[in-house]
Design a protein around this motif. Structure first.
Motif, mmCIF file in Angstrom:
data_model
loop_
_atom_site.group_PDB
_atom_site.id
_atom_site.type_symbol
_atom_site.label_atom_id
_atom_site.label_comp_id
_atom_site.label_asym_id
_atom_site.label_seq_id
_atom_site.Cartn_x
_atom_site.Cartn_y
_atom_site.Cartn_z
ATOM 1 N N ASP A 154 -3.918 6.237 11.052
ATOM 2 C CA ASP A 154 -4.347 5.067 11.806
ATOM 3 C C ASP A 154 -3.089 4.222 12.034
ATOM 4 O O ASP A 154 -2.562 3.604 11.106
ATOM 5 C CB ASP A 154 -5.389 4.301 10.974
ATOM 6 C CG ASP A 154 -5.892 3.052 11.681
ATOM 7 O OD1 ASP A 154 -5.188 2.544 12.580
ATOM 8 O OD2 ASP A 154 -6.984 2.590 11.313
ATOM 9 N N GLU A 198 -2.532 1.527 13.390
ATOM 10 C CA GLU A 198 -2.645 0.073 13.268
ATOM 11 C C GLU A 198 -2.496 -0.374 11.813
ATOM 12 O O GLU A 198 -1.887 -1.403 11.532
ATOM 13 C CB GLU A 198 -4.015 -0.340 13.810
ATOM 14 C CG GLU A 198 -4.149 -1.804 14.111
ATOM 15 C CD GLU A 198 -5.510 -2.118 14.709
ATOM 16 O OE1 GLU A 198 -6.432 -1.292 14.573
ATOM 17 O OE2 GLU A 198 -5.637 -3.202 15.302
ATOM 18 N N THR A 199 -3.038 0.425 10.888
ATOM 19 C CA THR A 199 -3.049 0.014 9.480
ATOM 20 C C THR A 199 -2.166 0.894 8.601
ATOM 21 O O THR A 199 -1.902 0.546 7.459
ATOM 22 C CB THR A 199 -4.476 0.107 8.906
ATOM 23 O OG1 THR A 199 -4.898 1.489 8.970
ATOM 24 C CG2 THR A 199 -5.435 -0.747 9.706
ATOM 25 N N GLY A 200 -1.781 2.066 9.108
ATOM 26 C CA GLY A 200 -0.999 2.984 8.293
ATOM 27 C C GLY A 200 -1.841 3.851 7.380
ATOM 28 O O GLY A 200 -1.296 4.613 6.579
ATOM 29 N N GLN A 201 -3.139 3.772 7.480
ATOM 30 C CA GLN A 201 -3.979 4.600 6.612
ATOM 31 C C GLN A 201 -3.936 6.061 7.039
ATOM 32 O O GLN A 201 -3.942 6.359 8.232
ATOM 33 C CB GLN A 201 -5.424 4.121 6.651
ATOM 34 C CG GLN A 201 -5.640 2.863 5.835
ATOM 35 C CD GLN A 201 -7.028 2.315 6.051
ATOM 36 O OE1 GLN A 201 -7.355 1.846 7.140
ATOM 37 N NE2 GLN A 201 -7.840 2.381 5.016
ATOM 38 N N ALA A 204 -3.451 5.644 -8.934
ATOM 39 C CA ALA A 204 -4.543 6.177 -8.109
ATOM 40 C C ALA A 204 -4.591 7.694 -8.175
ATOM 41 O O ALA A 204 -3.698 8.371 -7.700
ATOM 42 C CB ALA A 204 -4.373 5.719 -6.670
ATOM 43 N N ASP A 207 -14.424 11.715 -2.868
ATOM 44 C CA ASP A 207 -14.866 11.194 -1.565
ATOM 45 C C ASP A 207 -13.714 11.019 -0.572
ATOM 46 O O ASP A 207 -13.943 10.674 0.581
ATOM 47 C CB ASP A 207 -15.642 9.883 -1.734
ATOM 48 C CG ASP A 207 -14.785 8.761 -2.278
ATOM 49 O OD1 ASP A 207 -13.664 9.028 -2.769
ATOM 50 O OD2 ASP A 207 -15.220 7.599 -2.212
ATOM 51 N N LYS A 208 -12.488 11.234 -1.018
ATOM 52 C CA LYS A 208 -11.352 11.126 -0.098
ATOM 53 C C LYS A 208 -10.822 12.499 0.300
ATOM 54 O O LYS A 208 -9.746 12.621 0.880
ATOM 55 C CB LYS A 208 -10.203 10.351 -0.771
ATOM 56 C CG LYS A 208 -10.539 8.908 -1.045
ATOM 57 C CD LYS A 208 -10.491 8.091 0.234
ATOM 58 C CE LYS A 208 -10.790 6.637 -0.034
ATOM 59 N NZ LYS A 208 -11.654 6.052 1.015
ATOM 60 N N THR A 258 1.283 5.340 0.988
ATOM 61 C CA THR A 258 0.354 4.210 0.959
ATOM 62 C C THR A 258 0.272 3.676 2.375
ATOM 63 O O THR A 258 1.203 3.851 3.177
ATOM 64 C CB THR A 258 0.851 3.090 0.032
ATOM 65 O OG1 THR A 258 2.091 2.585 0.563
ATOM 66 C CG2 THR A 258 1.079 3.592 -1.384
ATOM 67 N N PRO A 259 -0.832 3.005 2.724
ATOM 68 C CA PRO A 259 -0.943 2.457 4.074
ATOM 69 C C PRO A 259 0.262 1.577 4.410
ATOM 70 O O PRO A 259 0.793 1.630 5.518
ATOM 71 C CB PRO A 259 -2.235 1.639 4.025
ATOM 72 C CG PRO A 259 -3.006 2.175 2.886
ATOM 73 C CD PRO A 259 -2.033 2.784 1.921
ATOM 74 N N GLU A 260 0.711 0.803 3.430
ATOM 75 C CA GLU A 260 1.820 -0.105 3.722
ATOM 76 C C GLU A 260 3.096 0.649 4.083
ATOM 77 O O GLU A 260 3.809 0.287 5.016
ATOM 78 C CB GLU A 260 2.085 -1.039 2.547
ATOM 79 C CG GLU A 260 3.348 -1.885 2.783
ATOM 80 C CD GLU A 260 3.440 -3.110 1.897
ATOM 81 O OE1 GLU A 260 2.571 -3.291 1.034
ATOM 82 O OE2 GLU A 260 4.388 -3.895 2.104
ATOM 83 N N TRP A 306 2.714 2.084 7.490
ATOM 84 C CA TRP A 306 2.725 0.980 8.446
ATOM 85 C C TRP A 306 4.154 0.476 8.676
ATOM 86 O O TRP A 306 4.582 0.253 9.805
ATOM 87 C CB TRP A 306 1.817 -0.135 7.900
ATOM 88 C CG TRP A 306 1.791 -1.393 8.716
ATOM 89 C CD1 TRP A 306 1.041 -1.650 9.828
ATOM 90 C CD2 TRP A 306 2.550 -2.590 8.452
ATOM 91 N NE1 TRP A 306 1.277 -2.908 10.270
ATOM 92 C CE2 TRP A 306 2.195 -3.520 9.454
ATOM 93 C CE3 TRP A 306 3.478 -2.966 7.469
ATOM 94 C CZ2 TRP A 306 2.749 -4.804 9.500
ATOM 95 C CZ3 TRP A 306 4.022 -4.238 7.525
ATOM 96 C CH2 TRP A 306 3.661 -5.132 8.525
ATOM 97 N N ARG A 307 4.899 0.362 7.569
ATOM 98 C CA ARG A 307 6.289 -0.109 7.712
ATOM 99 C C ARG A 307 7.124 0.882 8.518
ATOM 100 O O ARG A 307 7.955 0.482 9.348
ATOM 101 C CB ARG A 307 6.935 -0.335 6.340
ATOM 102 C CG ARG A 307 6.466 -1.618 5.687
ATOM 103 C CD ARG A 307 7.284 -2.003 4.470
ATOM 104 N NE ARG A 307 6.670 -3.157 3.843
ATOM 105 C CZ ARG A 307 6.841 -4.428 4.246
ATOM 106 N NH1 ARG A 307 7.635 -4.698 5.278
ATOM 107 N NH2 ARG A 307 6.223 -5.414 3.648
ATOM 108 N N ALA A 351 -7.157 3.162 -6.472
ATOM 109 C CA ALA A 351 -7.414 3.408 -7.893
ATOM 110 C C ALA A 351 -8.614 2.600 -8.360
ATOM 111 O O ALA A 351 -9.625 3.139 -8.772
ATOM 112 C CB ALA A 351 -6.182 3.054 -8.719
ATOM 113 N N TYR A 355 2.158 -7.204 4.146
ATOM 114 C CA TYR A 355 1.321 -6.176 4.752
ATOM 115 C C TYR A 355 -0.114 -6.673 4.893
ATOM 116 O O TYR A 355 -0.750 -6.530 5.941
ATOM 117 C CB TYR A 355 1.358 -4.910 3.894
ATOM 118 C CG TYR A 355 0.361 -3.865 4.349
ATOM 119 C CD1 TYR A 355 0.563 -3.154 5.531
ATOM 120 C CD2 TYR A 355 -0.805 -3.608 3.618
ATOM 121 C CE1 TYR A 355 -0.361 -2.210 5.959
ATOM 122 C CE2 TYR A 355 -1.730 -2.663 4.033
ATOM 123 C CZ TYR A 355 -1.498 -1.969 5.208
ATOM 124 O OH TYR A 355 -2.420 -1.030 5.639
#
Ligand code: FAD
Lengths: 783, 289
Positions: A644, A646-649, A707, A712-713, A769-771, A774-775, B189, B267
């Motif tokens: 994504d 927009e969010t980096g996900q 994490a 579910d992922k 990570t999304p961040e 995103w970066r 997590a 962020y």
């Protein structure tokens, strides 16, 4: 029941007890008069220890004793490192079981409290006063070896534990003559193995006989016995180590640990059984971590995509001390695999093992091989990108051609067998690779960002010939042994030295016996984990239990078969040469209906009323199997993700694993191992990271922050296989325990970078990570 | 880990709980235990007395009447998520509850414990503020009501006094043309909210007549987004209008954001509008009329 048992996906016999809570782990054990130990652990990553005042703790309710390093002087040797890497300037820092005057990582043991209950023991920890004089910590791997880094061990310059090199071919020429060179800096972040069962030890010492029993969460009870004997001085014949049910290890339970020795010390000193079980927070701080490399890698290639050389410098963080097998992981199990599935004429790697003020690092599922696979698979994709070629095409161009009895690579290894192109072809066909690429193109037009990632790998496992073990400094053998014992009723006991702990060998080993001797697997009980009633073995790691122990078992079963033939010939009054065998029945050629079943023979051998001349009573055999070479499973994996922007996900949408571990004894268990392995590798790519701050505090110190993958992922993992037998293994089988992990991190990583390609994003450090994503996207936009 | 020693009392009524609280200053009440027990085990708190309120019948159940939905403080997250009354009247709350932690947490954790604990990464506070909830607090001295908006004072601090019990939460029943929703970026997590956006929107005659947008997870207490709300009211809540309005969220968040090793302040601030947009779009789609 018969030979058909080989290859049957029967259910694991381990599972009913495991999933109904009936299994008994070390912590489930309660002995009469048992006391409880709790470890006082250092809150500092690096500090000098001043005075320790335990007087308040000693007088607290229920407290029986408090010990510090002064009390163990002479009674406990340092916790050993047992992989003495040759030609590497190896410098092993003394790892005291209880910190002496300096602590070097958060979680190092400073004192132990023994009390009547665990609550009392933990309460008393808070009453021990320790004067710490904090010192600066060496954390950053890129600086830990530098001149300004704080030194961990006075006698060890530059914090350098070892410097190891592997070289083959003319690398300088390869790079001098290269059309293209691609380079990457790759961070293999530290991971925390997180076995479901935390570590635990129960020690019981009988003063009158000098006998010690240690129940221990370990992957290798015989190694624990050997090393515990060295550390505590209890002779090996008086020392019994039992690994009851073990709830996962992933490498973290290979090592021997100070806490276990301290528990033994307490039991011996007090004459009462002592139990110690770590909490999850302790597990995160004090049980070994995995990975932790900074890798500078470059690949030389021709303009048409042929790889001509690979050169790498790796800095491997070892933590504050060298854990039991640690030096061999980023070297032997890593550097020797740098040719991967490719024909690379020139290879050179330098590995610097560095001490840092962090938890010691050990093997972690794949152990060195994921880090090698990642380097290659990442660089191959970067090369494809640079040459504007399809990543599958570059791989095909460089594959070692099909071979079935040995292929030498530049690092000096001889792979056993492989058909890498077939694996990739089958994977791509199943995935409809061309279709996926077309869909990707379409999605990009719509402003969506799917990515496709490949990883083709080969790994070294089934460790390994003992002669090689000696040559590479491994302080043990690498054979395995098995005993097969038939009882009068025809039921069978199998005793093995290896120590499976979740991999399912109680089932697959029964299948091997069933296939070789025609008994029902239900009639075969597999016994493991207790040094007093199993033959010596070197343990379960490096995907070796079936590859090595399974071979010992198959050969033993064959010995039984030969003995049965002799007895049957005697009973049928025939010549041994005239005997035939089929599915548990021994008969004279041409008369299968008048044969003797193996159960008939087992009864006769046990009662021994009428045995042939010179044949011993009983029906039992054993084998010590030392493999002539390692085995080399391989495969091709594909991950499909969508980012994504927009969010980096990152969403993992599809995962396809093709693995070739040779003939599969039990495909259900193979699939289970692939699932678990793949998911652990995905965890490294997407979620997992042990984070230390610059003072050496573990910020991801609990499951609130660290994490792990969650069901579910994850998509349904599609499992495929090809079958290439190992030429040197009696059953042709290779290992499968680590394959998934070795392949999947790179597949997912490549998929995400492929998704980001139109966004111009620079490489991202794992985990995604999304961040971070995103970066990278912002950077791609020029922000 | 192991909690320090405490003595345990169980109250069977609100009155008994009040008495016990008065008798044992510094005591902690225990509801679902999914925040309190971890704190005890980490030895971040060491109350001498723990009063279990988990079985008080008067604090359970969900009821609707007189334009109000009343939710007992002991209602679990799972009950909130599956309650027809909550789903029909306060969808944002049901959605927030459904996304809390994992099934074990949702089966034990309670709405009362969640808001009393006031963890900034919780999900329910922002949903309750957006929905205009009122909290009923009781002590031996009597009962009082506090608006959700005033209840949350800061990082893990609320207007709840030490001797008070939160007994129930009241919400206005759904009105015509009103819809609400909750959208969340969950920590991989813990599953706590990294960003949690609750929106309640009322639409009449195709125009937005009222909007309530509250963010959590990234500020020390639920934070209203007035400029997002203002740029919606009076507009047709189209995709473009919602997206433009949501973009104002960053400005409303101020500078006092929270970050951690997973997601920095920067962020969170930069992408918060995405979850605001998602919550608004879902809420607007639910405004029949
Ligand atoms: C693994 C895990 C994941 C979680 N993930 C999330 C998440 O994603 N989102 C989220 O919002 N939450 C999450 N939580 C927190 C969960 O929702 C808790 O259940 C909740 O925050 C506390 O409710 P409880 O009933 O368990 O309260 P308790 O733990 O029993 O109590 C919490 C605090 O509130 C006080 N208290 C409780 N009830 C009352 C009352 N009626 N009146 C006055 N004071 C009271 C207690 O004294 C204590 O101080 C998670 C928790 C865990 C363990």
């Amino acid at each position: 029941m018969s030979t058909a048992m080989f290859g049957s996906g029967i259910r694991r016999r381990e599972d009913p007890r495991l999933i109904t809570g009936a299994a008994s782990y070390t912590d489930d054990l309660t002995l009469p008069g048992m006391l409880h130990a709790a470890m006082l652990r250092s809150p500092h990553a690096h500090a000098r220890i001043g005075a320790i005042d335990a007087s308040r703790a000693k007088s607290a309710r229920g407290v029986v004793a408090v010990y510090t390093s002064a009390d163990t002087e002479g009674a406990l040797q340092p916790s050993p490192c047992a992989w003495l890497l040759p030609d590497s300037d190896l410098k092993i820092a003394e790892y005291p079981c209880l910190a002496k005057d300096t602590v070097r990582y958060v979680g190092e043991i400073v004192a132990v409290v023994v009390a009547e209950s665990r609550y009392q023991a933990y309460d008393a920890l808070e009453l021990i006063d320790v004067d710490y004089d904090p010192l600066p910590a060496a954390i950053d791997l890129e600086q830990a070896g530098g001149p300004d880094a704080p030194r961990l061990h006075a006698e060890i310059e530059g914090n350098q534990a070892f410097h190891w090199t592997v070289s083959g071919g003319d690398v300088d020429a390869a790079f001098a003559n290269a059309d293209v060179i691609v380079k990457e800096r790759i961070l293999q972040q530290r991971l925390i193995p997180t076995a479901m069962e935390t570590r635990s030890a129960v020690a019981s010492y009988t003063r009158a006989s000098g006998e010690l029993t240690l129940w221990n969460t370990t992957q290798n009870p015989h190694i624990v016995r050997f090393l515990c004997s060295l550390v505590t001085g209890v002779p090996e014949d008086r020392l019994r180590v039992v690994a009851p049910e073990v709830g996962g290890g992933f490498g973290s339970k290979i090592a021997v640990y100070p806490a276990d020795f301290v528990t033994v010390f307490c039991a011996m000193k007090l004459g009462s059984p002592v139990k110690w079980t770590e909490t999850r927070s302790e597990n995160y701080q004090a049980t070994t971590h995995g990975r932790n490399h900074v890798q500078d890698v470059e690949l030389a290639a021709t303009n048409d995509g042929r790889i001509t050389g690979i050169r790498a410098t790796v800095r491997a963080g070892m933590g504050a001390y060298l854990s039991t097998a640690a030096p061999g992981i980023p070297t032997i199990l890593h550097g020797l695999m740098l040719s991967g599935v490719y024909d690379i004429p020139a290879i050179h790697e330098e590995v610097y093992g560095l001490y840092t003020n962090e938890t010691p690092v050990e093997a972690y599922r794949g152990a060195g091989r994921p880090e090698a696979t990642f380097m290659l698979e990442r660089l191959v994709d970067v090369l494809a990108d640079k040459l504007d070629m399809d990543p599958a095409e570059v791989r095909r161009k460089n594959f070692i051609p099909k071979f079935d009895d040995g292929h030498d690579v530049a690092t000096g290894l001889t792979y056993d067998s492989g058909d890498y192109e077939q694996a990739l072809d089958k994977l791509l066909r199943h995935a409809d690779y061309a279709g996926l690429r077309a869909e990707q193109e379409e999605a990009r037009q719509q402003g969506r960002y799917p990515g496709i990632g490949l990883s083709t790998y080969v790994e070294i496992c089934g460790l390994g010939p003992s002669q090689v073990a000696g040559a590479i400094g491994f302080q043990g053998g690498l054979w395995e042994s098995a005993i097969v014992r038939f009882h009068p009723s025809g039921k069978v006991h199998v005793f093995i030295g290896a120590s499976p702990h979740g991999q399912g060998e109680e089932t697959t080993f029964a299948q091997i016996v069933a296939a070789e001797l025609g008994v029902s697997p239900e009639d075969v009980k597999v016994v493991h984990g207790d040094t007093d009633n199993t033959p010596m073995g070197w343990g379960t790691y490096g995907s070796r239990t079936t590859a090595v122990g399974g071979a010992a078992l198959a050969l033993t079963a064959r010995k039984i078969r030969e003995k049965c033939k002799v007895i049957a010939a005697h009973l049928l009054e025939a010549a041994v040469e005239d005997m035939e065998y089929e599915d548990g029945n021994f008969f004279v050629k041409g008369s299968p209906d008048n044969g003797k079943t193996i159960q008939d023979i087992a009864l006769m051998a046990n009662v021994s009323w009428n045995m042939p001349e010179g044949v011993e009573s009983g029906l039992e055999a054993s084998t010590f199997y030392d493999p002539p070479n390692f085995v080399f499973p391989y495969g091709a994996h594909l991950a499909l993700v969508e980012v994504d922007a927009e969010t980096g996900q990152v969403e993992l949408k599809r995962y396809i694993a093709l693995d070739d571990c040779g003939p599969q004894i039990n495909p259900t268990i193979v699939a289970g191992q692939v699932h678990g392995g793949v998911v652990q590798g995905i965890g490294q790519a997407l979620w997992e990271e042990a984070v230390y701050d610059e003072d050496g505090q573990l910020l991801s110190g609990s499951m609130l922050d660290y994490a792990l993958p969650r069901a579910d992922k994850l998509p349904e993992i599609e499992v495929l296989s090809t079958v290439t037998p190992s030429p040197h293994h009696p059953l042709g089988v290779k290992g499968i325990g680590e394959a998934g992990t070795i392949a999947s991190t790179a597949a997912v990583y490549n998929a995400v970078m492929d998704a980001l390609k139109p966004l111009n994003a620079p490489a991202v450090d794992m985990p995604f990570t999304p961040e971070r994503v995103w970066r990278a996207i912002q950077k791609g936009k020029g922000n | 880990m192991f909690a320090p020693e405490f003595s345990y009392h169980r109250a069977s009524s609100i009155a008994e709980a009040g008495r016990l609280l008065a008798e044992h200053p510094g005591a902690k009440v225990l509801a679902g235990g999914h925040s309190l027990i971890p704190i005890l085990k980490l030895r971040l708190a060491a109350p001498a007395v723990v009063i279990d309120i988990g079985r008080i019948p008067e604090m359970k159940g969900i009821a609707a009447g007189n334009g109000t939905v009343t939710i007992g403080a002991l209602t679990t997250h799972a009950e909130l998520a599956s309650s027809e009354i909550v789903r029909a009247n306060a969808r944002a709350l049901a959605e927030a509850a459904a996304q809390i932690g994992d099934p074990a947490v949702r089966n034990r954790g309670t709405i009362g414990g969640n808001v009393a604990h006031a963890d900034p990464a919780s999900d329910l506070p922002q949903a309750l503020v957006a929905l205009g909830a009122t909290f009923r607090l009781t002590s031996p001295e009597g009962a009082r009501s506090v608006a959700a908006e005033d209840f949350f004072e800061g990082l893990m601090t609320t207007s709840l006094r030490e001797d008070e019990l939160l007994t129930s939460i009241e919400l206005p029943a759904a009105g015509p043309g009103r819809g609400s929703a909750y959208a969340k970026l969950a920590h991989p997590a813990s599953r706590y909210a990294v960003i949690g956006a609750a929106a309640s929107v009322t639409v009449a005659g195709g125009k937005c007549t009222a909007a309530s947008v509250v963010l959590g997870g990234l500020t020390s207490r639920p934070t209203r987004a007035p400029s997002v709300e203002a740029s919606l009211v009076g507009q047709t809540p189209s995709e473009a209008v919602i997206a433009a309005a949501a973009k104002n969220a960053a400005g409303d968040l101020g500078d006092d954001l929270m970050g951690d090793i997973y997601a920095s302040e920067e962020y969170r601030k930069a992408v918060a509008h995405v979850w605001v947009r998602r919550a608004l779009a879902a809420a607007a789609a639910r405004c029949a009329g």
